[in-house]
Design a protein around this motif. Structure first.
Motif, PDB file in Angstrom:
ATOM      1  N   ASP A   1       0.845  -1.198   0.000  1.00 61.60           N
ATOM      2  CA  ASP A   1       0.000   0.000   0.000  1.00 61.60           C
ATOM      3  C   ASP A   1       0.878   1.244   0.000  1.00 61.60           C
ATOM      4  O   ASP A   1       1.453   1.619   1.007  1.00 61.60           O
ATOM      5  N   ARG A   2       0.973   1.885  -1.154  1.00 62.03           N
ATOM      6  CA  ARG A   2       1.849   3.059  -1.286  1.00 62.03           C
ATOM      7  C   ARG A   2       1.313   4.260  -0.510  1.00 62.03           C
ATOM      8  O   ARG A   2       2.042   5.202  -0.226  1.00 62.03           O
ATOM      9  N   SER A   3       0.028   4.233  -0.183  1.00 60.47           N
ATOM     10  CA  SER A   3      -0.576   5.414   0.443  1.00 60.47           C
ATOM     11  C   SER A   3      -0.277   5.520   1.929  1.00 60.47           C
ATOM     12  O   SER A   3      -0.594   6.518   2.548  1.00 60.47           O
ATOM     13  N   LEU A   4       0.331   4.481   2.520  1.00 58.27           N
ATOM     14  CA  LEU A   4       0.553   4.479   3.968  1.00 58.27           C
ATOM     15  C   LEU A   4       1.961   4.928   4.310  1.00 58.27           C
ATOM     16  O   LEU A   4       2.936   4.535   3.680  1.00 58.27           O
ATOM     17  N   ALA A   5       2.059   5.746   5.367  1.00 64.90           N
ATOM     18  CA  ALA A   5       3.374   6.165   5.841  1.00 64.90           C
ATOM     19  C   ALA A   5       4.042   5.008   6.564  1.00 64.90           C
ATOM     20  O   ALA A   5       3.411   4.040   6.957  1.00 64.90           O
ATOM     21  N   LEU A   6       5.352   5.120   6.727  1.00 70.46           N
ATOM     22  CA  LEU A   6       6.066   4.101   7.487  1.00 70.46           C
ATOM     23  C   LEU A   6       5.581   4.076   8.922  1.00 70.46           C
ATOM     24  O   LEU A   6       5.162   5.092   9.474  1.00 70.46           O
ATOM     25  N   ILE A   7       5.660   2.908   9.522  1.00 66.07           N
ATOM     26  CA  ILE A   7       5.176   2.765  10.887  1.00 66.07           C
ATOM     27  C   ILE A   7       6.048   3.560  11.859  1.00 66.07           C
ATOM     28  O   ILE A   7       7.247   3.704  11.658  1.00 66.07           O
ATOM     29  N   ASP A   8       5.421   4.099  12.878  1.00 60.28           N
ATOM     30  CA  ASP A   8       6.071   4.932  13.877  1.00 60.28           C
ATOM     31  C   ASP A   8       7.306   4.223  14.442  1.00 60.28           C
ATOM     32  O   ASP A   8       7.233   3.079  14.882  1.00 60.28           O
ATOM     33  N   TYR A   9       8.456   4.908  14.447  1.00 58.73           N
ATOM     34  CA  TYR A   9       9.703   4.263  14.890  1.00 58.73           C
ATOM     35  C   TYR A   9       9.674   3.909  16.370  1.00 58.73           C
ATOM     36  O   TYR A   9      10.285   2.933  16.797  1.00 58.73           O
ATOM     37  N   ALA A  10       8.973   4.701  17.180  1.00 58.41           N
ATOM     38  CA  ALA A  10       8.875   4.382  18.605  1.00 58.41           C
ATOM     39  C   ALA A  10       8.163   3.048  18.808  1.00 58.41           C
ATOM     40  O   ALA A  10       8.477   2.296  19.731  1.00 58.41           O
ATOM     41  N   LEU A  11       7.196   2.782  17.935  1.00 58.26           N
ATOM     42  CA  LEU A  11       6.491   1.514  18.038  1.00 58.26           C
ATOM     43  C   LEU A  11       7.273   0.401  17.354  1.00 58.26           C
ATOM     44  O   LEU A  11       7.245  -0.750  17.798  1.00 58.26           O
ATOM     45  N   ARG A  12       7.994   0.762  16.285  1.00 57.97           N
ATOM     46  CA  ARG A  12       8.713  -0.253  15.517  1.00 57.97           C
ATOM     47  C   ARG A  12       9.682  -1.052  16.389  1.00 57.97           C
ATOM     48  O   ARG A  12       9.761  -2.273  16.271  1.00 57.97           O
ATOM     49  N   ARG A  13      10.382  -0.374  17.288  1.00 59.06           N
ATOM     50  CA  ARG A  13      11.384  -1.106  18.075  1.00 59.06           C
ATOM     51  C   ARG A  13      10.740  -1.997  19.144  1.00 59.06           C
ATOM     52  O   ARG A  13      11.399  -2.818  19.756  1.00 59.06           O
ATOM     53  N   ARG A  14       9.427  -1.821  19.345  1.00 55.81           N
ATOM     54  CA  ARG A  14       8.736  -2.654  20.326  1.00 55.81           C
ATOM     55  C   ARG A  14       8.105  -3.890  19.692  1.00 55.81           C
ATOM     56  O   ARG A  14       7.523  -4.714  20.380  1.00 55.81           O
ATOM     57  N   PHE A  15       8.190  -3.991  18.364  1.00 61.81           N
ATOM     58  CA  PHE A  15       7.654  -5.138  17.640  1.00 61.81           C
ATOM     59  C   PHE A  15       8.763  -5.814  16.850  1.00 61.81           C
ATOM     60  O   PHE A  15       9.717  -5.171  16.407  1.00 61.81           O
ATOM     61  N   SER A  16       8.607  -7.122  16.683  1.00 60.06           N
ATOM     62  CA  SER A  16       9.413  -7.845  15.700  1.00 60.06           C
ATOM     63  C   SER A  16       8.581  -7.976  14.433  1.00 60.06           C
ATOM     64  O   SER A  16       7.350  -8.137  14.502  1.00 60.06           O
ATOM     65  N   PHE A  17       9.234  -7.908  13.281  1.00 59.74           N
ATOM     66  CA  PHE A  17       8.532  -7.925  12.001  1.00 59.74           C
ATOM     67  C   PHE A  17       8.795  -9.248  11.281  1.00 59.74           C
ATOM     68  O   PHE A  17       9.945  -9.661  11.125  1.00 59.74           O
ATOM     69  N   PHE A  18       7.718  -9.895  10.876  1.00 60.46           N
ATOM     70  CA  PHE A  18       7.821 -11.184  10.202  1.00 60.46           C
ATOM     71  C   PHE A  18       7.223 -11.056   8.805  1.00 60.46           C
ATOM     72  O   PHE A  18       6.053 -10.699   8.659  1.00 60.46           O
ATOM     73  N   ALA A  19       8.038 -11.312   7.803  1.00 62.30           N
ATOM     74  CA  ALA A  19       7.579 -11.185   6.414  1.00 62.30           C
ATOM     75  C   ALA A  19       6.858 -12.458   5.988  1.00 62.30           C
ATOM     76  O   ALA A  19       7.410 -13.552   6.072  1.00 62.30           O
ATOM     77  N   MET A  20       5.631 -12.291   5.534  1.00 58.92           N
ATOM     78  CA  MET A  20       4.870 -13.426   5.009  1.00 58.92           C
ATOM     79  C   MET A  20       4.932 -13.412   3.491  1.00 58.92           C
ATOM     80  O   MET A  20       4.823 -12.354   2.868  1.00 58.92           O
ATOM     81  N   GLU A  21       5.118 -14.567   2.933  1.00 61.52           N
ATOM     82  CA  GLU A  21       5.311 -14.691   1.488  1.00 61.52           C
ATOM     83  C   GLU A  21       4.203 -15.549   0.883  1.00 61.52           C
ATOM     84  O   GLU A  21       3.553 -16.322   1.591  1.00 61.52           O
ATOM     85  N   PRO A  22       3.983 -15.414  -0.427  1.00 58.93           N
ATOM     86  CA  PRO A  22       3.021 -16.311  -1.084  1.00 58.93           C
ATOM     87  C   PRO A  22       3.406 -17.770  -0.837  1.00 58.93           C
ATOM     88  O   PRO A  22       4.582 -18.133  -0.880  1.00 58.93           O
ATOM     89  N   GLY A  23       2.397 -18.606  -0.572  1.00 58.15           N
ATOM     90  CA  GLY A  23       2.665 -19.991  -0.170  1.00 58.15           C
ATOM     91  C   GLY A  23       2.371 -21.009  -1.245  1.00 58.15           C
ATOM     92  O   GLY A  23       1.987 -22.142  -0.925  1.00 58.15           O
ATOM     93  N   PHE A  24       2.567 -20.637  -2.513  1.00 50.64           N
ATOM     94  CA  PHE A  24       2.223 -21.547  -3.604  1.00 50.64           C
ATOM     95  C   PHE A  24       3.030 -22.848  -3.565  1.00 50.64           C
ATOM     96  O   PHE A  24       2.552 -23.887  -4.017  1.00 50.64           O
ATOM     97  N   GLN A  25       4.261 -22.785  -3.036  1.00 54.38           N
ATOM     98  CA  GLN A  25       5.117 -23.970  -3.058  1.00 54.38           C
ATOM     99  C   GLN A  25       5.046 -24.798  -1.774  1.00 54.38           C
ATOM    100  O   GLN A  25       5.727 -25.803  -1.653  1.00 54.38           O
ATOM    101  N   THR A  26       4.239 -24.380  -0.828  1.00 51.08           N
ATOM    102  CA  THR A  26       4.147 -25.131   0.426  1.00 51.08           C
ATOM    103  C   THR A  26       3.390 -26.439   0.223  1.00 51.08           C
ATOM    104  O   THR A  26       2.612 -26.588  -0.724  1.00 51.08           O
ATOM    105  N   GLU A  27       3.611 -27.380   1.148  1.00 57.71           N
ATOM    106  CA  GLU A  27       2.941 -28.672   1.054  1.00 57.71           C
ATOM    107  C   GLU A  27       1.420 -28.495   1.132  1.00 57.71           C
ATOM    108  O   GLU A  27       0.669 -29.180   0.447  1.00 57.71           O
ATOM    109  N   GLY A  28       0.991 -27.560   1.977  1.00 59.05           N
ATOM    110  CA  GLY A  28      -0.443 -27.342   2.151  1.00 59.05           C
ATOM    111  C   GLY A  28      -1.121 -26.881   0.878  1.00 59.05           C
ATOM    112  O   GLY A  28      -2.177 -27.405   0.506  1.00 59.05           O
ATOM    113  N   PHE A  29      -0.520 -25.908   0.187  1.00 58.06           N
ATOM    114  CA  PHE A  29      -1.145 -25.403  -1.040  1.00 58.06           C
ATOM    115  C   PHE A  29      -1.073 -26.449  -2.150  1.00 58.06           C
ATOM    116  O   PHE A  29      -2.014 -26.591  -2.938  1.00 58.06           O
ATOM    117  N   GLN A  30       0.032 -27.174  -2.206  1.00 58.79           N
ATOM    118  CA  GLN A  30       0.150 -28.217  -3.227  1.00 58.79           C
ATOM    119  C   GLN A  30      -0.914 -29.296  -3.039  1.00 58.79           C
ATOM    120  O   GLN A  30      -1.488 -29.804  -4.000  1.00 58.79           O
TER     121      GLN A  30
END
Length: 801
Positions: free
Chosen positions: A682-711
């Protein structure tokens, strides 16, 4: 033709709920009147006229992710004559209606491409049929696919709406409402109820078509859902104990099986209608929930042993589900008081109708003290000196029996009479003036102090005014003379107060021992389409940080995964420990934590959703709770979280801070996990607040086309076109990843292609045309050659069909 018998029964249910239904739906009649009072196709200022006409449509033309009203008003402001012409064509009754609807939609698409490329016009069949209904309420109605489908299934209509068949769906929906309208007209009781409700703010509906449409929505929204729940969730329906009504009547004569307790429990179940939670029976007839739970289970076990029944149903711990001999059961809905519903088996219920209960007590005796000697107390805290908020759930606290001058506290005999196991209603006096907690005496006084612990903090405190107005409490010791600290409650007064507390705090932690559907890592991987290694990393990250954000492209299943991650950590599907909200630009601290809001007496301090959830989790500290925030970066983080920016940190969990509004201490419990979701495309959203950023860990989710479940899902569908389409989507993702202006965060997610039992070409084409291609047009708005290329590639998948 629909099932007339089911329609007749539905109308009876509708009449029972008519008062509440009208209160919720009256705005529709007001919306029609507002439209008709203001509509003027020849208005000089068309845009202003249109805005005025649609002023009272509320959620009819706007919802969480759908904004037809906003977009049509925007277009009217920019090209009034074009939009005027669109409405002229839509309201041209000389032409066939479905053609007019589709023309309006295509005209809106042309406007969108010209005035707001890259955006959506939202002028879909539901919005367009709403415009028709506002103009001609005696002839048309709003069409919504999900509503039409649910109602058609419930009423056993031969035609069931099919995705992509909009023209035929609308025509068949009209026929279905025609049948309902004829039934409504014949129901003079219903029409009289309706006529009595109409006032000058409402559009009159002499044809009763609007009420017929409301019946359709009622069937789809309430009755259909109830029916499906009844069909899908009753535990024990696959087990038959083989006891006829006649056999039950024979067993009733055996006093070794049926004792006085058994008869009281069965009498109360029968009187309640044959179906209830244990808590509902306790509130209605007295006794405790455990009295009904354990008593019914003991009776079922005696029947099993006497008849030597093979009880096949098992609990999670391997013990037999004896109760299925007497009942079938299901998990209670949020609107039901309690957590598990038991329903008498038909044969047992039929036999009980022949029993003479004249010697059985319908209502439990209520003495001032329970049979086990429990007393009931009202403990008054002065917030200027101490507060129940200062005490954690499970924390023991001492209370001195003498004041600072060494004098005995008022009603000293109450301090002497209080003993271990007694229960306490925790009340805070001025300026709070509310019941805020429940407690119990942990040990008898030692001559100097009384000892108690807080067992629960109320998510919805009970106001003094509510209690004071109740005639049942007018003789309460505290109300007779409020000077003092510890006051006696009769058992009746205690139960009356607890009824109010239960009603206002229905989402409190569940009773121990209630069963939920187990949920494991394997269940997660079968649904979420993530690799086992990724899941382990995600779960470890959540445990380590307590606050995580799932970030990724559209359609990777972030929200879906968040809830199932919570289930997998809990080990069961317990929705009472999960809260899901969505941030937006106007979301505030007052919504999230607390703030002053209008009330009948001006403004009052009200707590927000996260504050209440923290109290709820604090009441059940041994179990994990999950607060899920969709679109977390759409809100102003600093504004929403306020001083909680510090308290949500793992190292500060459980530590108390004085809140700005209440001036009282507050902490975020250690057993709360916060999961946020963030759309990286979403290009319309600003980056998340840095004060909050350091209090969260960020986990990138990817398309799951190759996973056993989707197959496995793809193999189950067994559709060559679908397989080819997925291959092309993966090729597309590789190109998006290589694009310097985009990258992996803009890839197409797998969830666009999930959730299908059968895979039709129509469905696949709809996904491509209305989900994937519009997204590519936004991605490559300045590279039309790429858009054209992928239009050809993706549409080409269907050329061989």
């Amino acid at each position: 033709m629909i099932n007339r018998q089911k329609l007749s029964a539905a109308l009876e249910e509708y009449k029972k709920d008519f008062d509440s239904e009208w209160q919720d739906e009256k705005y529709k009649w007001q919306a029609v009147k507002c439209f008709q009072d203001n509509w003027d196709i020849d208005a000089g200022d068309f845009a202003s006229m249109l805005a005025k006409s649609l002023e009272k449509t509320a959620n009819l033309l706007a919802s969480m992710n759908n904004f037809p009203k906003k977009m049509i008003l925007q277009y009217a402001g920019e090209e009034a004559e074009t939009v005027r012409a669109m409405f002229l064509r839509l309201y041209d009754e000389s032409k066939e209606v479905t053609g007019r609807i589709l023309r309006f939609q295509s005209d809106a698409q042309e406007l969108c491409e010209r005035l707001s490329p890259g955006y959506v016009h939202y002028q879909r069949p539901m919005a367009i049929t709403a415009y028709l209904w506002l103009k001609y309420p005696q002839k048309y109605e709003m069409y919504k696919y999900s509503v039409s489908k649910a109602a058609a299934e419930y009423l056993e209509n031969p035609y069931k709406p099919v995705k992509g068949h909009t023209e035929e769906n609308i025509k068949e929906n009209t026929k279905m409402i025609d049948e309902i309208q004829r039934a409504v007209i014949q129901d003079t009781e219903l029409t009289a109820m309706y006529e009595a409700k109409l006032d000058t703010e409402c559009c009159p509906d002499k044809s009763y078509r609007m009420i017929a449409a409301d019946v359709l929505y009622y069937i789809a929204g309430r009755l259909s859902r109830k029916e499906k729940q009844a069909q899908e969730k009753w535990i024990g329906t696959d087990y038959n104990p083989g006891i006829s009504a006649e056999k039950w009547e024979e067993l009733f004569e055996n006093e070794k099986i049926f004792n006085q307790t058994s008869w009281e429990i069965l009498y109360r179940f029968l009187d309640y209608g044959g179906m209830a939670t244990c808590k509902q029976l306790a509130v209605q007839y007295g006794g405790t929930a455990n009295f009904y739970n354990s008593g019914a289970t003991a009776l079922a076990k005696r029947v099993s042993e006497y008849l030597n029944l093979d009880t096949e149903q098992k609990e999670k711990d391997g013990t037999k589900r004896y109760w299925t001999i007497l009942f079938v059961g299901r998990n209670a809905e949020n609107s039901e008081d309690g957590v598990f519903v038991w329903k008498l088996r038909d044969e047992l219920k039929a036999a009980l109708r022949n029993v003479d209960f004249s010697d059985t007590q319908l209502y439990a005796e209520r003495s001032d003290m329970d049979t086990n000697g429990t007393n009931y107390w009202w403990l008054n805290a002065n917030p200027k000196i101490w507060s129940f908020a200062d005490i954690d759930v499970g924390e023991e606290q001492n209370y001195t029996m003498y004041n600072e001058n060494g004098n005995k506290r008022r009603i000293f005999q109450n301090f002497l009479a209080a003993k271990e196991g007694d229960v306490i209603i925790g009340y805070e006096s001025y300026p709070v003036k509310k019941i805020v907690a429940l407690c119990r005496i942990t040990k008898c006084n030692d001559g100097e102090n009384l000892y108690f612990e807080k067992t629960q903090e109320l998510t919805a405190p009970i106001d003094y005014a509510v209690l004071k107005e109740a005639p049942q409490l007018e003789k309460m010791e505290y109300f007779m003379n409020p000077q003092g600290s510890l006051f006696k409650l009769t058992k009746g007064q205690y139960h009356f107060i607890m009824d109010i507390i239960r009603e206002e705090n229905q989402k409190n932690p569940i009773a121990a021992g209630e069963k939920f559907t187990p949920y494991t890592k394997d269940d997660f991987l079968s649904e979420v389409y993530m690799t086992s290694e990724k899941y382990d990393a995600l779960k470890g990250l959540l445990y380590n940080k307590k606050n995580i954000i799932l970030q990724g492209a559209p359609g990777v299943g972030k929200t879906f995964a968040a809830k199932r991650l919570a289930y997998s950590v809990m080990g069961e599907k317990d929705d009472s420990r999960v809260e899901l909200i969505q941030f937006h630009q106007n979301y505030s601290y007052e919504d999230f934590i607390m703030g002053y809001k209008p009330s009948g007496q001006g403004y009052e301090l009200q707590t927000g959703i996260f504050y209440k959830f923290c109290q709820k989790a604090a009441n059940n500290p041994e179990k994990p709770y999950f607060f899920i925030i969709d679109e977390i970066n759409r809100g102003n983080m600093s504004k929403i979280f306020g001083e909680l920016l510090m308290l949500i940190e793992k190292d500060y969990r459980g530590k108390k801070l004085i809140l700005a509004y209440s001036g009282k201490p507050f902490s975020v419990p250690k057993n709360i996990y916060i999961i946020g979701m963030m759309n990286t495309a979403d290009r319309s959203l600003a980056l998340i607040d840095y004060a909050l950023r350091r209090r969260f860990s960020f986990f990138a989710m990817e398309p799951g086309f190759q996973t056993e479940g989707f197959q496995a899902y793809m193999k189950k569908l067994d559709n060559d076109t679908f397989t080819a389409l997925i291959e092309k989507i993966q090729e597309l993702n590789r190109e998006i990843t290589k694009d310097a202006s985009l990258g992996a965060g803009f890839c197409i997610g797998h969830s666009y292609f999930c959730g299908q039992e059968e895979c039709s070409q129509v469905w696949m084409q709809l996904v491509v045309e209305y989900d994937i291609l519009p997204m590519l047009e936004e991605y490559w708005f300045d590279e039309p050659s790429k858009i054209q290329k992928w239009q050809n590639v993706l549409r080409g998948v269907f050329n061989d069909e």
